[in-house]
Motif scaffolding. Structure first.
Motif, PDB file in Angstrom:
ATOM      1  N   THR A  68       0.854  -1.178   0.000  1.00 47.60           N
ATOM      2  CA  THR A  68       0.000   0.000   0.000  1.00 47.60           C
ATOM      3  C   THR A  68       0.893   1.232   0.000  1.00 47.60           C
ATOM      4  O   THR A  68       1.739   1.398   0.879  1.00 47.60           O
ATOM      5  CB  THR A  68      -0.916   0.021   1.242  1.00 47.60           C
ATOM      6  OG1 THR A  68      -1.677  -1.185   1.265  1.00 47.60           O
ATOM      7  CG2 THR A  68      -1.855   1.211   1.207  1.00 47.60           C
ATOM      8  N   GLY A  69       0.723   2.091  -1.015  1.00 48.26           N
ATOM      9  CA  GLY A  69       1.527   3.299  -1.137  1.00 48.26           C
ATOM     10  C   GLY A  69       1.015   4.414  -0.253  1.00 48.26           C
ATOM     11  O   GLY A  69      -0.081   4.326   0.317  1.00 48.26           O
ATOM     12  N   PRO A  70       1.796   5.492  -0.126  1.00 48.26           N
ATOM     13  CA  PRO A  70       1.412   6.610   0.719  1.00 48.26           C
ATOM     14  C   PRO A  70       0.107   7.272   0.273  1.00 48.26           C
ATOM     15  O   PRO A  70      -0.598   7.866   1.070  1.00 48.26           O
ATOM     16  CB  PRO A  70       2.574   7.595   0.617  1.00 48.26           C
ATOM     17  CG  PRO A  70       3.546   7.035  -0.330  1.00 48.26           C
ATOM     18  CD  PRO A  70       3.092   5.685  -0.757  1.00 48.26           C
ATOM     19  N   ASP A  71      -0.208   7.142  -1.023  1.00 47.32           N
ATOM     20  CA  ASP A  71      -1.444   7.726  -1.539  1.00 47.32           C
ATOM     21  C   ASP A  71      -2.635   6.778  -1.429  1.00 47.32           C
ATOM     22  O   ASP A  71      -3.728   7.082  -1.891  1.00 47.32           O
ATOM     23  CB  ASP A  71      -1.263   8.161  -2.986  1.00 47.32           C
ATOM     24  CG  ASP A  71      -0.964   6.992  -3.920  1.00 47.32           C
ATOM     25  OD1 ASP A  71      -0.779   5.849  -3.435  1.00 47.32           O
ATOM     26  OD2 ASP A  71      -0.899   7.217  -5.143  1.00 47.32           O
ATOM     27  N   GLY A  72      -2.403   5.599  -0.847  1.00 46.27           N
ATOM     28  CA  GLY A  72      -3.474   4.622  -0.690  1.00 46.27           C
ATOM     29  C   GLY A  72      -3.581   3.627  -1.830  1.00 46.27           C
ATOM     30  O   GLY A  72      -4.376   2.698  -1.771  1.00 46.27           O
ATOM     31  N   SER A  73      -2.780   3.813  -2.887  1.00 40.94           N
ATOM     32  CA  SER A  73      -2.798   2.867  -4.003  1.00 40.94           C
ATOM     33  C   SER A  73      -2.261   1.514  -3.528  1.00 40.94           C
ATOM     34  O   SER A  73      -1.432   1.446  -2.633  1.00 40.94           O
ATOM     35  CB  SER A  73      -1.959   3.385  -5.166  1.00 40.94           C
ATOM     36  OG  SER A  73      -0.614   3.521  -4.777  1.00 40.94           O
ATOM     37  N   VAL A  74      -2.757   0.446  -4.145  1.00 42.39           N
ATOM     38  CA  VAL A  74      -2.363  -0.905  -3.753  1.00 42.39           C
ATOM     39  C   VAL A  74      -1.760  -1.621  -4.960  1.00 42.39           C
ATOM     40  O   VAL A  74      -2.330  -1.608  -6.045  1.00 42.39           O
ATOM     41  CB  VAL A  74      -3.572  -1.700  -3.213  1.00 42.39           C
ATOM     42  CG1 VAL A  74      -3.172  -3.126  -2.884  1.00 42.39           C
ATOM     43  CG2 VAL A  74      -4.155  -1.012  -1.984  1.00 42.39           C
ATOM     44  N   ALA A  75      -0.587  -2.222  -4.761  1.00 45.92           N
ATOM     45  CA  ALA A  75       0.077  -3.031  -5.780  1.00 45.92           C
ATOM     46  C   ALA A  75       0.159  -4.453  -5.240  1.00 45.92           C
ATOM     47  O   ALA A  75       0.541  -4.660  -4.090  1.00 45.92           O
ATOM     48  CB  ALA A  75       1.469  -2.488  -6.083  1.00 45.92           C
ATOM     49  N   VAL A  76      -0.223  -5.430  -6.072  1.00 43.78           N
ATOM     50  CA  VAL A  76      -0.264  -6.824  -5.640  1.00 43.78           C
ATOM     51  C   VAL A  76       0.584  -7.672  -6.583  1.00 43.78           C
ATOM     52  O   VAL A  76       0.564  -7.480  -7.792  1.00 43.78           O
ATOM     53  CB  VAL A  76      -1.724  -7.348  -5.636  1.00 43.78           C
ATOM     54  CG1 VAL A  76      -1.769  -8.802  -5.229  1.00 43.78           C
ATOM     55  CG2 VAL A  76      -2.590  -6.510  -4.714  1.00 43.78           C
ATOM     56  N   SER A  77       1.335  -8.606  -6.010  1.00 45.22           N
ATOM     57  CA  SER A  77       2.095  -9.572  -6.799  1.00 45.22           C
ATOM     58  C   SER A  77       1.978 -10.936  -6.142  1.00 45.22           C
ATOM     59  O   SER A  77       2.068 -11.051  -4.922  1.00 45.22           O
ATOM     60  CB  SER A  77       3.570  -9.187  -6.880  1.00 45.22           C
ATOM     61  OG  SER A  77       4.304 -10.197  -7.554  1.00 45.22           O
ATOM     62  N   ASP A  78       1.761 -11.962  -6.966  1.00 44.04           N
ATOM     63  CA  ASP A  78       1.682 -13.321  -6.433  1.00 44.04           C
ATOM     64  C   ASP A  78       2.933 -14.127  -6.749  1.00 44.04           C
ATOM     65  O   ASP A  78       2.956 -15.333  -6.627  1.00 44.04           O
ATOM     66  CB  ASP A  78       0.430 -14.032  -6.947  1.00 44.04           C
ATOM     67  CG  ASP A  78       0.407 -14.165  -8.451  1.00 44.04           C
ATOM     68  OD1 ASP A  78       1.313 -13.639  -9.124  1.00 44.04           O
ATOM     69  OD2 ASP A  78      -0.535 -14.786  -8.965  1.00 44.04           O
ATOM     70  N   ARG A  79       3.999 -13.438  -7.145  1.00 41.50           N
ATOM     71  CA  ARG A  79       5.262 -14.105  -7.448  1.00 41.50           C
ATOM     72  C   ARG A  79       5.893 -14.682  -6.188  1.00 41.50           C
ATOM     73  O   ARG A  79       5.625 -14.232  -5.083  1.00 41.50           O
ATOM     74  CB  ARG A  79       6.229 -13.127  -8.103  1.00 41.50           C
ATOM     75  CG  ARG A  79       5.698 -12.619  -9.449  1.00 41.50           C
ATOM     76  CD  ARG A  79       6.707 -11.781 -10.112  1.00 41.50           C
ATOM     77  NE  ARG A  79       7.812 -12.657 -10.513  1.00 41.50           N
ATOM     78  CZ  ARG A  79       8.690 -12.346 -11.431  1.00 41.50           C
ATOM     79  NH1 ARG A  79       8.640 -11.205 -12.047  1.00 41.50           N
ATOM     80  NH2 ARG A  79       9.652 -13.178 -11.721  1.00 41.50           N
ATOM     81  N   PHE A  80       6.776 -15.655  -6.365  1.00 45.03           N
ATOM     82  CA  PHE A  80       7.461 -16.313  -5.247  1.00 45.03           C
ATOM     83  C   PHE A  80       8.338 -15.328  -4.485  1.00 45.03           C
ATOM     84  O   PHE A  80       8.377 -15.317  -3.261  1.00 45.03           O
ATOM     85  CB  PHE A  80       8.289 -17.483  -5.783  1.00 45.03           C
ATOM     86  CG  PHE A  80       9.060 -18.205  -4.733  1.00 45.03           C
ATOM     87  CD1 PHE A  80      10.427 -18.074  -4.638  1.00 45.03           C
ATOM     88  CD2 PHE A  80       8.416 -19.005  -3.816  1.00 45.03           C
ATOM     89  CE1 PHE A  80      11.150 -18.732  -3.653  1.00 45.03           C
ATOM     90  CE2 PHE A  80       9.121 -19.676  -2.824  1.00 45.03           C
ATOM     91  CZ  PHE A  80      10.494 -19.536  -2.751  1.00 45.03           C
ATOM     92  N   VAL A  81       9.073 -14.496  -5.214  1.00 44.11           N
ATOM     93  CA  VAL A  81       9.893 -13.442  -4.621  1.00 44.11           C
ATOM     94  C   VAL A  81       9.695 -12.193  -5.469  1.00 44.11           C
ATOM     95  O   VAL A  81       9.719 -12.265  -6.693  1.00 44.11           O
ATOM     96  CB  VAL A  81      11.396 -13.807  -4.599  1.00 44.11           C
ATOM     97  CG1 VAL A  81      12.238 -12.641  -4.117  1.00 44.11           C
ATOM     98  CG2 VAL A  81      11.641 -15.024  -3.719  1.00 44.11           C
ATOM     99  N   VAL A  82       9.514 -11.057  -4.822  1.00 39.46           N
ATOM    100  CA  VAL A  82       9.375  -9.801  -5.549  1.00 39.46           C
ATOM    101  C   VAL A  82      10.492  -8.854  -5.141  1.00 39.46           C
ATOM    102  O   VAL A  82      10.992  -8.910  -4.017  1.00 39.46           O
ATOM    103  CB  VAL A  82       8.000  -9.126  -5.315  1.00 39.46           C
ATOM    104  CG1 VAL A  82       6.894  -9.978  -5.855  1.00 39.46           C
ATOM    105  CG2 VAL A  82       7.766  -8.818  -3.865  1.00 39.46           C
TER     106      VAL A  82
END
Length: 74
Positions: free
Chosen positions: A28-42
């Motif tokens: 969750t970014g400071p502006d409230g945006s959400v980034a999602v990743s289902d990778r094993f390692v990011v």
């Protein structure tokens, strides 16, 4: 937020690169945006130069670090 993980999340700090986090991950970014990743390692960008921020695209490799000199032979 995860509910009661079976084991702690592993985060690896590098000297001059991204933050490696075992996935899946939700950021969750400071502006409230959400980034999602289902990778094993990011790889999470720490220099903010990435065009894919918050994910690292290795932009940190393209610029000299503060204090570095790149002399050329005359």
């Amino acid at each position: 937020m995860p509910n009661k993980p079976e084991r702690p999340c592993r985060i690896t700090l590098g000297d001059d690169g991204p933050l490696l986090v075992e996935g899946p991950v939700e950021i969750t970014g400071p502006d409230g945006s959400v980034a999602v990743s289902d990778r094993f390692v990011v790889a999470v960008c720490m220099c903010r130069r990435s065009r894919m921020y918050p994910w690292c695209d290795t932009s940190h490799r393209r610029r000299a670090r503060p204090g570095e000199r790149h002399d050329t032979a005359d």
